[in-house]
Design a protein around this motif. Structure first.
Motif, mmCIF file in Angstrom:
data_model
loop_
_atom_site.group_PDB
_atom_site.id
_atom_site.type_symbol
_atom_site.label_atom_id
_atom_site.label_comp_id
_atom_site.label_asym_id
_atom_site.label_seq_id
_atom_site.Cartn_x
_atom_site.Cartn_y
_atom_site.Cartn_z
ATOM 1 N N ALA A 105 0.819 -1.214 0.000
ATOM 2 C CA ALA A 105 0.000 0.000 0.000
ATOM 3 C C ALA A 105 0.854 1.266 0.000
ATOM 4 N N ASN A 106 2.118 1.153 0.405
ATOM 5 C CA ASN A 106 3.010 2.310 0.420
ATOM 6 C C ASN A 106 4.260 1.977 -0.375
ATOM 7 N N SER A 107 4.361 2.534 -1.570
ATOM 8 C CA SER A 107 5.483 2.206 -2.457
ATOM 9 C C SER A 107 6.822 2.621 -1.858
ATOM 10 N N ALA A 108 6.832 3.625 -0.971
ATOM 11 C CA ALA A 108 8.091 4.083 -0.383
ATOM 12 C C ALA A 108 8.751 2.999 0.458
ATOM 13 N N LEU A 109 7.963 2.071 0.985
ATOM 14 C CA LEU A 109 8.528 0.996 1.806
ATOM 15 C C LEU A 109 9.431 0.068 0.999
ATOM 16 N N ILE A 128 2.833 -4.439 6.858
ATOM 17 C CA ILE A 128 3.674 -3.622 7.730
ATOM 18 C C ILE A 128 3.001 -3.558 9.094
ATOM 19 N N ASP A 129 3.781 -3.651 10.151
ATOM 20 C CA ASP A 129 3.259 -3.563 11.520
ATOM 21 C C ASP A 129 2.932 -2.101 11.821
ATOM 22 N N LYS A 141 11.795 7.984 7.667
ATOM 23 C CA LYS A 141 11.708 8.945 6.567
ATOM 24 C C LYS A 141 10.899 8.413 5.395
ATOM 25 N N SER A 142 10.902 7.120 5.207
ATOM 26 C CA SER A 142 10.168 6.538 4.083
ATOM 27 C C SER A 142 8.661 6.743 4.233
ATOM 28 N N LEU A 143 8.193 7.017 5.457
ATOM 29 C CA LEU A 143 6.771 7.234 5.705
ATOM 30 C C LEU A 143 6.451 8.718 5.878
ATOM 31 N N ARG A 144 7.412 9.565 5.531
ATOM 32 C CA ARG A 144 7.247 10.989 5.770
ATOM 33 C C ARG A 144 5.965 11.566 5.121
ATOM 34 N N LEU A 145 5.564 11.046 3.972
ATOM 35 C CA LEU A 145 4.383 11.566 3.277
ATOM 36 C C LEU A 145 3.190 10.625 3.361
#
Length: 434
Positions: A105-109, A128-129, A141-145
């Motif tokens: 669901a989050n490409s940054a991961l 992801i937990d 930082k990968s979840l910053r947005l």
């Protein structure tokens, strides 16, 4: 800024002890037994990067929330966040309450360093937990947005454009779909976006006011806010807290709280162009944050009576009482904008013309009396505040927007949105010198 970390920790602790409590933003909550682990990386292992994940495998014992048919799942836990080690329980056989979101669901991961010693198996779903994500001391930082859901895309545009924005559209989904910021300031805006639709779909009044206070008021070049006001926001019979809870539990919000002094004031930057925004890969919105819909999501039929019956069924059973505390929060937020010299255009967007015949004024339980009360209040605000103006484009259904200009019973489609926005642009010009 509003401190939320302690509140989130309390929510997360409640999840561990009571399955009915769910971490906001989680799509799956399970009881699971850890069956295998990978060796976690340390901060020195991922230099020059700051974050790392480690994969564990679990046997699902019970599903408390969401849909999970798999007996076996794999979960990514943070082992490094903000260049600091994150303690990770590695004991095989332990049972845990896990609040999860699909990893994809989050490409940054995908770009984060990962420890994965488990045998490859494409059939095992990956997550992801989310509970641990909200507990770590420093937001990765990968979840910053990551503000949860589609609003993440609007905020991605916001952070790129904030130093040049002159106008922001606010409200809920009626605005997300209904106001096209591309049509403002045409000479400048077409090439370098200076207007942005920042209305979070599904946002209640508290979330809208929060976004204005925390992200809109500090903008250095802001001149206008176009605020689509829905009576739903002031209906004391509706709570509508889910989107607010999800936002306050998002990594993006927490990152902004942790880094407030670094993020503000907004730096002076060279104008960002539409071409530059294309690299952000925002999929659901255009470069101005508009989620226009081409199609009509009403029954596909040429029979007008069939559609009329469908809408009447949606606009039924009004249940409305005025929430004075919500209104006061809204008014104070508008005052704060005016106090900074920002002009505010307040609008009520059109409902499908069949609304003239329905029991309720919208599908959100608003009575016709409640809608009339909102209009009267906004007209009073127009008279009271010299920097704010109001127009009712709904007119209790007595407007000239056609059924073909609606996406559904209360949202405009692209054609309706362009028509509505053009009228707001013309009206704004009359308010310019006031």
């Amino acid at each position: 800024m509003i401190a939320t970390r302690l509140g989130l920790v309390l929510v997360l602790l409640a999840v561990q002890g009571c399955r009915e409590e769910r971490v906001p933003g989680a799509e799956l909550q399970v009881l699971a037994e850890r069956t295998a682990v990978s060796k976690a990386k340390k901060p020195m292992d991922v230099v020059p990067y700051d974050d790392a994940l480690v994969w564990h495998e679990y046997q699902v014992k019970k599903v408390w929330f969401g849909d999970c048919k798999a007996e076996k799942i794999r979960v990514a836990h943070w082992s490094v966040a903000g260049a600091k080690e994150v303690p990770v329980d590695e004991e095989v056989g332990n049972e845990l309450a896990l609040s999860l979101r699909p990893f994809e669901a989050n490409s940054a991961l995908q770009e984060v360093a990962q420890s994965d010693d488990l045998a490859f198996d494409e059939e095992v779903p990956r997550f992801i937990d989310l509970g641990q994500t909200l507990r770590v001391d420093k937001t990765p930082k990968s979840l910053r947005l990551d503000y949860s859901g589609l609003f993440s895309e609007q905020m991605t545009l916001y952070w790129k454009l904030r130093s040049q924005l002159r106008l922001v559209a606010m409200g809920n989904s009626l605005v997300t779909k209904g106001i096209n910021p591309r049509l403002f300031f045409p000479a400048e805006n077409e090439r370098t976006p200076v207007a942005l639709n920042l209305a979070p779909a599904g946002a209640n009044n508290t979330l809208q006011c929060l976004i204005v206070r925390e992200y809109v008021l500090p903008l250095p070049k802001l001149e206008w806010v176009v605020w689509g006001v829905s009576p739903r926001a002031f209906n004391a019979e509706r709570e509508d807290t889910m989107k607010l809870e999800v936002f306050l539990a998002s990594p993006g919000w927490n990152y902004d709280q942790e880094n407030e002094t670094k993020l503000w004031p907004a730096p002076a930057t060279a104008p960002v162009t539409v071409e530059e925004l294309a690299s952000l890969k925002v999929a659901k919105f255009d470069a101005w944050g508009w989620e226009g819909r081409d199609q009509i999501a009403l029954p596909s039929t040429s029979n007008a009576e069939t559609r009329r019956a469908f809408i009447k069924k949606e606009f039924k059973e009004p249940d409305f009482s005025w929430g004075e505390d919500r209104w006061q929060e809204f008014v104070e937020t508008v005052r704060a904008l005016n106090a900074k010299g920002v002009k505010v255009l307040l609008v009520t967007t059109p409902m499908h013309p069949v609304v003239k015949e329905t029991e309720a004024a919208d599908p959100d339980w608003t009575s016709h009396e409640g809608m009339a009360q909102l209009v009267k209040r906004l007209e009073g605000l127009d008279q009271e505040l010299s920097g704010s103006w109001y127009r009712d484009y709904n007119l209790a259904g007595h407007h000239d927007f056609t059924p073909e200009e609606f996406y559904d019973a209360d949202h405009m489609n692209r054609a309706g949105s362009v028509k509505l926005t053009q009228r707001i642009v013309a009206w704004m010009a009359t308010c310019e010198g006031k």
